[in-house]
Design a protein around this motif. Structure first.
Motif, PDB file in Angstrom:
ATOM      1  N   PHE A  23       0.835  -1.378   0.140  1.00  0.00           N
ATOM      2  CA  PHE A  23      -0.003   0.044   0.029  1.00  0.00           C
ATOM      3  C   PHE A  23       0.951   1.144   0.049  1.00  0.00           C
ATOM      4  O   PHE A  23       0.193   2.331  -0.445  1.00  0.00           O
ATOM      5  CB  PHE A  23      -1.066  -0.078   1.158  1.00  0.00           C
ATOM      6  CG  PHE A  23      -2.069  -1.257   0.853  1.00  0.00           C
ATOM      7  CD1 PHE A  23      -2.982  -0.896   0.008  1.00  0.00           C
ATOM      8  CD2 PHE A  23      -2.083  -2.337   1.397  1.00  0.00           C
ATOM      9  CE1 PHE A  23      -3.994  -1.828  -0.535  1.00  0.00           C
ATOM     10  CE2 PHE A  23      -2.852  -3.389   0.922  1.00  0.00           C
ATOM     11  CZ  PHE A  23      -3.892  -3.074  -0.011  1.00  0.00           C
ATOM     12  N   LYS A  24       2.122   1.143   0.340  1.00  0.00           N
ATOM     13  CA  LYS A  24       3.042   2.295   0.145  1.00  0.00           C
ATOM     14  C   LYS A  24       3.253   2.354  -1.238  1.00  0.00           C
ATOM     15  O   LYS A  24       3.006   3.505  -1.803  1.00  0.00           O
ATOM     16  CB  LYS A  24       4.342   1.881   0.771  1.00  0.00           C
ATOM     17  CG  LYS A  24       5.546   2.888   0.539  1.00  0.00           C
ATOM     18  CD  LYS A  24       6.812   1.962   0.783  1.00  0.00           C
ATOM     19  CE  LYS A  24       7.714   1.999  -0.564  1.00  0.00           C
ATOM     20  NZ  LYS A  24       9.156   1.573  -0.224  1.00  0.00           N
ATOM     21  N   VAL A  25       3.227   1.379  -2.065  1.00  0.00           N
ATOM     22  CA  VAL A  25       3.329   1.410  -3.462  1.00  0.00           C
ATOM     23  C   VAL A  25       2.100   2.278  -3.995  1.00  0.00           C
ATOM     24  O   VAL A  25       2.089   3.145  -4.951  1.00  0.00           O
ATOM     25  CB  VAL A  25       3.546   0.113  -4.376  1.00  0.00           C
ATOM     26  CG1 VAL A  25       3.587   0.397  -5.885  1.00  0.00           C
ATOM     27  CG2 VAL A  25       4.758  -0.278  -3.738  1.00  0.00           C
ATOM     28  N   SER A  26       0.929   1.637  -3.604  1.00  0.00           N
ATOM     29  CA  SER A  26      -0.365   2.214  -4.023  1.00  0.00           C
ATOM     30  C   SER A  26      -0.351   3.776  -4.049  1.00  0.00           C
ATOM     31  O   SER A  26      -1.078   4.350  -4.443  1.00  0.00           O
ATOM     32  CB  SER A  26      -1.580   1.643  -3.273  1.00  0.00           C
ATOM     33  OG  SER A  26      -1.301   0.151  -3.014  1.00  0.00           O
ATOM     34  N   SER A  27       0.191   4.326  -2.916  1.00  0.00           N
ATOM     35  CA  SER A  27       0.172   5.575  -2.349  1.00  0.00           C
ATOM     36  C   SER A  27       0.708   6.423  -3.654  1.00  0.00           C
ATOM     37  O   SER A  27       0.193   7.505  -3.867  1.00  0.00           O
ATOM     38  CB  SER A  27       0.820   5.864  -1.080  1.00  0.00           C
ATOM     39  OG  SER A  27       2.313   6.244  -1.377  1.00  0.00           O
ATOM     40  N   ALA A  28       1.737   5.954  -4.237  1.00  0.00           N
ATOM     41  CA  ALA A  28       2.268   6.521  -5.344  1.00  0.00           C
ATOM     42  C   ALA A  28       1.226   6.736  -6.653  1.00  0.00           C
ATOM     43  O   ALA A  28       1.208   7.592  -7.103  1.00  0.00           O
ATOM     44  CB  ALA A  28       3.519   6.014  -5.757  1.00  0.00           C
ATOM     45  N   LEU A  29       0.717   5.428  -6.968  1.00  0.00           N
ATOM     46  CA  LEU A  29      -0.221   5.193  -7.934  1.00  0.00           C
ATOM     47  C   LEU A  29      -1.321   6.130  -7.872  1.00  0.00           C
ATOM     48  O   LEU A  29      -1.987   6.507  -8.683  1.00  0.00           O
ATOM     49  CB  LEU A  29      -0.413   3.732  -8.295  1.00  0.00           C
ATOM     50  CG  LEU A  29       0.526   2.837  -8.161  1.00  0.00           C
ATOM     51  CD1 LEU A  29       0.094   1.419  -8.191  1.00  0.00           C
ATOM     52  CD2 LEU A  29       1.447   3.100  -9.640  1.00  0.00           C
ATOM     53  N   LEU A  30      -1.736   6.358  -6.582  1.00  0.00           N
ATOM     54  CA  LEU A  30      -3.559   6.547  -6.677  1.00  0.00           C
ATOM     55  C   LEU A  30      -3.683   7.978  -6.504  1.00  0.00           C
ATOM     56  O   LEU A  30      -4.867   8.397  -6.978  1.00  0.00           O
ATOM     57  CB  LEU A  30      -3.849   5.865  -5.246  1.00  0.00           C
ATOM     58  CG  LEU A  30      -4.269   4.420  -5.608  1.00  0.00           C
ATOM     59  CD1 LEU A  30      -4.996   3.991  -4.109  1.00  0.00           C
ATOM     60  CD2 LEU A  30      -5.200   4.242  -6.595  1.00  0.00           C
ATOM     61  N   SER A  31      -2.712   8.757  -6.183  1.00  0.00           N
ATOM     62  CA  SER A  31      -3.092  10.237  -5.664  1.00  0.00           C
ATOM     63  C   SER A  31      -3.830  10.843  -7.026  1.00  0.00           C
ATOM     64  O   SER A  31      -3.285  11.015  -8.258  1.00  0.00           O
ATOM     65  CB  SER A  31      -1.843  11.039  -5.474  1.00  0.00           C
ATOM     66  OG  SER A  31      -1.068  11.219  -6.139  1.00  0.00           O
ATOM     67  N   ASN A  32      -5.044  11.155  -6.905  1.00  0.00           N
ATOM     68  CA  ASN A  32      -5.858  11.724  -8.102  1.00  0.00           C
ATOM     69  C   ASN A  32      -6.161  13.117  -7.849  1.00  0.00           C
ATOM     70  O   ASN A  32      -6.733  13.652  -6.816  1.00  0.00           O
ATOM     71  CB  ASN A  32      -7.097  10.754  -8.057  1.00  0.00           C
ATOM     72  CG  ASN A  32      -7.617  10.639  -9.500  1.00  0.00           C
ATOM     73  OD1 ASN A  32      -7.193  11.056 -10.504  1.00  0.00           O
ATOM     74  ND2 ASN A  32      -9.093  10.071  -9.495  1.00  0.00           N
TER      75      ASN A  32
END
Lengths: 607, 272
Positions: free
Chosen positions: A483-492
């Motif tokens: 979910f650390k990785v998701s933090s980079a992907l997600l910010s919309n």
């Protein structure tokens, strides 16, 4: 049927060399369909099968083995790698010695057939155990190999279109992937140690060639590292085979496992050490990490979904004997510690595929730990984890390949706010992460049962507390990682900006859809066969995903705003956190794992 | 009857939250807000104009609340303790993903901290569940509360649990999640009006969630359970008033070094 699984990929590999792109799609689709069908039919059939190989075939394999080892030797001298040379020589010597000893024993049996005493001593191959045995475990592995592997081959046709290479090289690549399927299908039903060794070395060769595919300096170095590390695995298999021959007079897995006493445990210890090498357990993790320079289908197929599964497979094969021994205990502890260590080491990485690679190492450690505990339940759970891990990791790697080819992204640092540009690919990735960690997906349920199962064994085997705690802490670390990785992907950005639409080419999207359906379908199936209502209720929170699109329309009535920046003008994407162990700690980790690795042989020898 | 309690869970949590504010105020010799302040806040929030950044962000907050409510319902219904811990994990992940889904430094910072809090307390909760399992032979709460003597057999696990209560209820020294508005509310920053009310109510449910674990330690005797909850409640607030906040990583290290070791020692003690 077994022949189809082994020969069909070889035939298609041959055809691929002369086929156009369209033909390649057709061939890979056909192999996927036929292979999946055959493996499902095999899996549902109850009986076990065994085949004897003719002596001619055995000779061919011996010859091929020698050629293979000589090829490694040649590669070692060509690239001036002393480790590869030394290990190739060691393997050659051991190999020739074993074949000599085995064949002299074999001929002795033929010559003095009447003297029962003599034959009993040298009753090596033939007799009751066949070289090829298809049991429940092999059938299970066929499922993973042919379904997940087939999907990856299908994907790699499209991937190769985007790769910069000559047509011939692309054809060779896809042919190599097909050949690999057949090698994998063969290795999981090899009952002869020497056949197993040959196929093990074939997978090493496949790794070596495919890592070096791009042929730049980095690929070469990494390929050589993968080669020599896996050669250690090959060498310990040979050493194990030698011990098996000397102490139990057999080169067959099944007869070896029925034996007891003597140096049996040493042979098993050596064989399981090869599993640790193939599974890239710390301290051998660097070969798998280096393998990430290879084209993504290779990472998906060899270095995550199928080939490295040999590691837990081998432990599962030995587990009935390992179970209650000290050796089994040590192996399960090593696996569990690898689970924690690899999850921790992954937290310092920023290349997406390396993160996935480390999490593979970690989860393989967990599977080996569960397999080595050796009760029926934990072995079943290790298999469950293997299946769901193969599906989820294949999905993640294939999505990583899309990012690489469509968006030219490799590091998670460059991926900030990616969801705005590539909502679908990010969707697949987040689904992959969720399916690895959260209820109600298969891998999660497997881990949940594993905790229960290990807890129930604690009173009999207090040492398992290490496995239990590692499992709990490692799972938490993996949650942090994903979910650390998701933090980079997600910010919309806010809805005040208009969103872009993403189109994933069909060649990429169809394999991804297949995998998604399989993850959801098999996860649901796994829960249903448990007949546990409460477990099924874990899926209730997921319903909001289906309700979401409906509710979204109702959200129009609320006003939109931009995020609060506390007066800053700078737009913000993501702040990634890394946790890097100090050099000293890292060195300590590697040294302790090396010690543990050696201790496997020592404990095997002493007990 | 049990369904009534489940339906009233947010209100129950709200009363606890209101009561806590009074208690803390009295400890600091202040008057403090009325006990019903959380509900007055609710009416105020519902009256405000609701602004959202984008729909998934707002909805993830709502989903967080409902999954948390589901988790609390599972506790009241006496489900498997491990399922409950993981349902709670699921709920937290929804909140964290919501935090990551907006382009706001504070929201990301808050979500990062929530994630670290999660990896600090999760292993402890699972080990506490394992402790109950070893003592009672079952992970089901319904089964666990029929037994007793957990406090005697699992004192160190109880201490470990007491150590993570401040993380869950956001109290010093572990109130890193929002840090008294130092990071402008963390994951909560981009919520307003109606949607903020959902997050506000989730906090009430967190109280019920974590204090249920404390309550279970009493087993069959509910009176002792109430006493335990009251004792831990008082202690947490006392510590909150008396200590300063530690850094996030420091918190993780303290929990892993102390609480995790205590749990392991206790489990070894049970099995040997």
């Amino acid at each position: 049927m077994l022949l189809t699984l082994i020969l069909l990929p070889i035939a298609t590999a041959f055809l691929t060399l002369f086929s156009s792109k369209r033909m390649q799609y057709f061939l890979s689709g056909a192999v996927l369909a036929i292979g999946s069908y055959q493996s499902i039919v095999l899996f549902t059939s109850a009986e076990n099968m065994s085949f004897h190989l003719s002596s001619l075939f055995n000779t061919v394999i011996i010859a091929a083995d020698i050629i293979l080892l000589l090829y490694f030797l040649y590669q070692g001298t060509k690239h001036n790698s002393s480790k590869v040379i030394v290990l190739a020589v060691v393997q050659l010597v051991l190999f020739l010695y074993i074949e000599h000893a085995a064949s002299s024993g074999h001929s002795a049996q033929v010559v003095v057939d009447g003297l029962s005493k003599y034959t009993m001593e040298y009753d090596i191959s033939s007799g009751h155990s066949a070289e090829i045995v298809v049991d429940g475990l092999s059938k299970f592995m066929f499922l993973i190999i042919n379904i997940v592997g087939g999907i990856i081959v299908l994907y790699s046709v499209r991937y190769m279109e985007d790769e910069e290479a000559t047509l011939r090289k692309k054809q060779l690549f896809i042919a190599g992937m097909f050949l690999f399927l057949s090698v994998m299908n063969a290795i999981v039903c090899a009952n002869s140690l020497m056949l197993f060794f040959f196929l093990f070395e074939m997978t090493t060769l496949a790794s070596y060639q495919l890592i070096a595919f791009r042929n730049d300096e980095l690929s070469r170095t990494n390929a050589l590292r993968a080669l020599w590390m896996n050669q250690i695995g090959g060498a310990v298999i040979l050493a194990g085979a030698l011990i098996a021959l000397r102490s139990a007079n057999t080169l067959m897995f099944d007869t070896l496992l029925q034996h007891s006493g003597g140096m049996l445990l040493l042979a098993l210890a050596l064989l399981s050490m090869s599993a640790l090498v193939k599974g890239a357990s710390v301290p051998f993790d660097s070969w798998l990490l280096g393998a990430m320079v290879a084209p993504t289908p290779v990472s998906a197929m060899l270095h995550s979904a199928t080939m490295v599964k040999i590691a837990p497979y081998l432990i599962l094969k030995l587990a009935p004997v390992l179970g209650t021994t000290l050796l089994g205990g040590v192996l399960s502890i090593i696996g569990a510690l690898v689970f924690v260590a690899a999850s921790y080491l992954a937290l310092s990485r920023s290349v997406f595929k390396e993160i996935l690679g480390y999490s593979t190492v970690a989860l393989l450690g967990l599977m080996m730990a569960l397999a080595a505990i050796g009760t029926k339940e934990t072995m079943m759970l290790a298999m469950v984890l293997m299946l769901f891990h193969a599906l989820s990791k294949a999905l993640l790697f294939l999505a990583a390949g899309v990012l690489e080819k469509q968006y030219h992204l490799k590091s998670i640092e460059e991926m900030s706010a990616l969801v705005h540009r590539a909502p679908k690919t990010v969707g697949y990735i987040v689904l992959g992460f969720v399916s690895l960690t959260l209820p109600p997906f298969g891998l999660f349920v497997g881990k949940l049962f594993a905790i229960t199962s290990v807890a129930s064994l604690l009173r009999e085997r207090p040492l398992l507390v290490i496995v239990l705690v590692s499992m709990v802490v490692g799972s938490a670390l993996l949650v942090l990682l994903y979910f650390k990785v998701s933090s980079a992907l997600l910010s919309n950005p806010s809805d005040t900006l208009s969103a872009e639409r993403e189109r994933i080419p069909y060649g990429y999207n169809i394999p991804l859809i297949f995998l998604t359906l399989l993850i959801v379908g098999s996860g649901a199936g796994f829960i249903i066969i448990q007949h546990n209502v409460l477990l099924a209720l874990l899926a209730v929170p997921l319903t909001f995903v289906f309700v979401l699109p409906r509710v979204m329309r109702g959200m129009e009535r609320y006003d939109r705003t931009d995020p609060y920046h506390c007066g800053e003008k700078e737009p913000f994407d993501a702040a990634l956190v890394y946790f890097e162990p100090s050099v000293r700690v890292k060195r300590m980790i590697y040294w302790s794992f090396t010690l543990l690795f050696v201790s496997v042989a020592v404990i095997g020898g002493l007990s | 009857m049990i369904w009534v309690w489940i339906a009233l869970a947010p209100i129950l949590g709200g009363l606890v939250y209101g009561g806590e504010r009074v208690l803390r105020a009295r400890m600091q010799r202040r008057q403090g807000p009325p006990v019903l302040q959380p509900f007055y806040d609710m009416f105020k929030l519902l009256d405000k104009r609701t602004l959202i950044v984008h729909a998934p962000h707002a909805l993830l907050g709502v989903a967080h609340f409902f999954v948390l409510w589901f988790t609390v319902a599972a506790i009241f219904l006496g489900w498997n303790l491990l399922y409950i811990v993981f349902l709670h994990l699921f709920a937290q992940m929804l909140l964290i993903l919501a935090g990551y889904s907006v382009r706001s430094a504070y929201s990301h910072l808050g979500a990062n901290r929530e994630l670290l809090m999660l990896i600090a307390y999760e292993p402890i909760l699972i080990l506490v569940a394992v402790g109950f399992y070893l003592q009672s032979g079952s992970f089901d709460i319904a089964q666990i509360v029929r037994g007793g003597g957990y406090l005697v057999q699992m004192p160190l696990l109880f201490v470990a649990l007491a150590m993570i209560v401040p993380i869950k209820v956001k109290k010093s020294p572990f109130d890193v999640g929002e840090a008294h508005q130092e990071i402008v509310g963390g994951v909560e920053i981009e919520y307003s009006g109606l949607f903020y009310e959902f997050l506000y109510m989730s906090r009430f449910l967190e109280y019920i969630f974590i204090y249920s674990f404390v309550f279970i330690f009493a087993g069959v005797s509910y009176g002792l359970g109430a006493a335990l909850v009251a004792g831990v409640f008082l202690l947490v607030n006392l510590v909150d008033n008396a200590t300063a906040r530690v850094r996030t990583m420091h918190m993780v290290k303290i929990i892993y070094a102390v609480a995790l070791s205590l749990s392991i020692v206790n489990i070894m003690w049970i099995v040997l």
